[in-house]
Design an enzyme around this catalytic site. Structure first.
Site, short mmCIF file in Angstrom:
data_model
loop_
_atom_site.label_atom_id
_atom_site.label_comp_id
_atom_site.label_asym_id
_atom_site.label_seq_id
_atom_site.Cartn_x
_atom_site.Cartn_y
_atom_site.Cartn_z
N LYS A 53 -25.69 -27.33 41.89
CA LYS A 53 -24.66 -28.10 41.17
C LYS A 53 -24.25 -29.31 42.01
O LYS A 53 -24.20 -30.44 41.50
CB LYS A 53 -23.44 -27.20 40.85
CG LYS A 53 -23.72 -26.22 39.73
CD LYS A 53 -22.64 -25.16 39.53
CE LYS A 53 -23.10 -24.17 38.47
NZ LYS A 53 -22.15 -23.10 38.17
N GLN A 97 -16.94 -20.84 40.83
CA GLN A 97 -18.14 -20.09 40.51
C GLN A 97 -17.80 -18.62 40.22
O GLN A 97 -17.07 -17.99 40.98
CB GLN A 97 -19.15 -20.20 41.67
CG GLN A 97 -20.50 -19.56 41.41
CD GLN A 97 -21.31 -20.27 40.32
OE1 GLN A 97 -21.11 -21.45 40.05
NE2 GLN A 97 -22.21 -19.54 39.69
N ASP A 120 -16.07 -26.52 33.08
CA ASP A 120 -16.76 -25.31 32.63
C ASP A 120 -16.38 -24.96 31.19
O ASP A 120 -17.07 -24.19 30.53
CB ASP A 120 -16.35 -24.13 33.52
CG ASP A 120 -17.45 -23.66 34.46
OD1 ASP A 120 -18.62 -23.86 34.14
OD2 ASP A 120 -17.11 -23.08 35.50
N1 GUN Z 1 -21.60 -18.02 36.84
C1 GUN Z 1 -22.70 -17.99 36.06
N2 GUN Z 1 -22.73 -19.04 35.21
C2 GUN Z 1 -21.61 -19.76 35.48
C3 GUN Z 1 -21.08 -20.97 34.93
O1 GUN Z 1 -21.63 -21.59 34.02
N3 GUN Z 1 -19.90 -21.39 35.48
C4 GUN Z 1 -19.26 -20.71 36.47
N4 GUN Z 1 -18.12 -21.20 36.91
N5 GUN Z 1 -19.73 -19.59 36.98
C5 GUN Z 1 -20.90 -19.12 36.49
#
Ligand code: GUN
Length: 288
Positions: A53, A97, A120
C-alpha cells in the site's frame, strides 16, 4: 469454450498511470495526497499488504507512511494517533490494517477515523451512505471488482449475482454495490444449505471465502462471470508456498465466460482503489 481472463494487473497499471496527473495537479496546488497506514502487530501477510500500500502510493508521487505498533500496544495509543492524523492537514487518508489484536475494539477504532479520511470506507457513516446508494468512499476490494466489471463490459442489470462470504471488508459491501447496480443478489455463507444450488444459478459469482480452490467447475453456470477475491498461500503439495484463490481456476476455465486469475486479478485492484480513494479525498479537500 475457454473463459476470457479479466486481467486485473493490467487494469490496475492502466489506472495507476492515469492517477499520476491528478496527483501532480493536486501537488501543484499544495495538496499532495497523503495516506497513513497503521499496522498493529507482526502478522506477515498484513506486513506485505501494508508495504504494498505504501509503495503503491509512493510510485505515483503520493505521500505515504506506515506507523507500526507492537501487538500489545494500548488501544488508547492508537486512538490518540488517529486523532492527531485526523487533524493533520497533509494527511488525506487513514487506514488501520485489519485484523487487529483481540484486545482491540475494532468498531471503536474504525469509528475514530474522520469520515472524510476513511479511505477504506469502513466507518459506519460511509457504510450507511453506500447502503443508501450514495457512496462517499467505497471499500477498496469490491470497488476494484466493480471496475473490473466495467472493463469487461459486464452489464449487471437484472443479472443473478451470488456472493460467497459476508465479511464487512468484502462480502457485504460487494452485495450492496451489486444491488445498487441493479443485480438480483444472493449472499451465501459457510452455513448456506446447498451452496451449489445458488452458485449454479449465478450469472455473476464472487468468491470471498478464504478457502483455497473452494469453487470448482461443477459449481458454476456455463458462461458465468467468476470473480476470485481469495488470496491463499498453499500449505502443502507440489505447489506449497504458491498463492492461489478461492476458485479452482483450472476446473472453472472451460465453463466460465469470464474469470479473474490469482495472482494478477482482484489483488492489484484493491490497492489501486485505495489510491483512487485517497486522491479523491485530497481532491475534495482541495475543492477540486
Ligand atoms: N485487511 C484485509 N483487507 C483489508 C482492507 O481492505 N483494509 C484494511 N484496513 N484491512 C484489511
Amino acid at each position: 469454450m475457454t473463459a476470457q481472463i479479466i486481467d486485473g494487473k493490467a487494469l490496475a497499471e492502466e489506472l495507476r498511470q492515469s492517477f499520476k496527473a491528478r496527483v501532480e495537479a493536486l501537488a501543484a496546488k499544495g495538496h499532495r495526497p497523503g495516506l497513513v497506514v497503521i499496522l498493529v502487530g507482526e502478522d506477515p501477510a498484513s506486513e506485505v499488504y501494508v508495504r504494498n500500500k505504501v509503495n503503491g502510493c509512493l510510485a505515483i508521487g503520493m505521500h505515504s507512511e506506515k506507523i507500526v505498533y507492537s501487538k500489545d500496544v494500548d488501544q488508547q495509543v492508537v486512538l490518540d494517533k488517529i486523532a492527531e492524523l485526523n487533524a493533520d492537514e497533509n494527511i488525506h487518508g487513514i487506514l488501520v490494517q485489519l485484523p487487529l489484536p483481540r484486545h482491540f475494539d475494532e468498531e471503536k477504532v474504525l469509528e475514530a477515523i474522520a469520515v472524510d479520511k476513511d479511505v477504506d470506507g469502513f466507518h459506519a457513516e460511509n457504510v450507511g451512505a453506500l447502503a443508501q446508494g450514495n457512496p462517499r468512499f467505497i471499500p477498496c476490494t469490491p470497488y476494484g471488482v466493480m471496475k473490473m466489471f466495467e472493463k469487461g463490459n459486464v452489464d449487471l442489470t437484472g443479472q443473478e449475482a451470488v456472493v460467497i462470504g459476508r465479511s464487512n471488508i468484502v462480502g457485504k459491501p460487494m452485495a450492496l454495490l451489486l444491488i445498487n447496480a441493479g443485480a438480483t443478489v444472493t449472499v451465501c455463507n459457510s452455513r448456506t444449505r446447498d451452496l451449489k444450488f445458488h452458485t449454479r444459478r449465478a450469472d455473476i459469482l464472487v468468491a470471498a471465502v478464504g478457502k483455497p480452490k473452494f469453487v470448482t467447475g461443477d459449481m458454476i453456470k456455463p458462461g458465468a462471470v467468476v470473480i476470485d477475491v481469495g488470496i491463499n498461500r498453499l500449505q502443502d503439495g507440489p505447489d506449497a508456498g504458491k498463492l492461489c484463490g478461492d476458485v479452482d481456476f483450472a476446473s472453472c476455465l472451460e465453463t466460465a465466460g469470464q474469470i479473474t486469475p490469482v495472482p494478477g486479478g482482484v489483488g492489484p485492484m484493491t490497492i489501486t482503489m485505495l489510491l483512487a480513494n485517497t486522491i479523491e479525498a485530497a481532491e475534495r479537500k482541495a475543492g477540486r
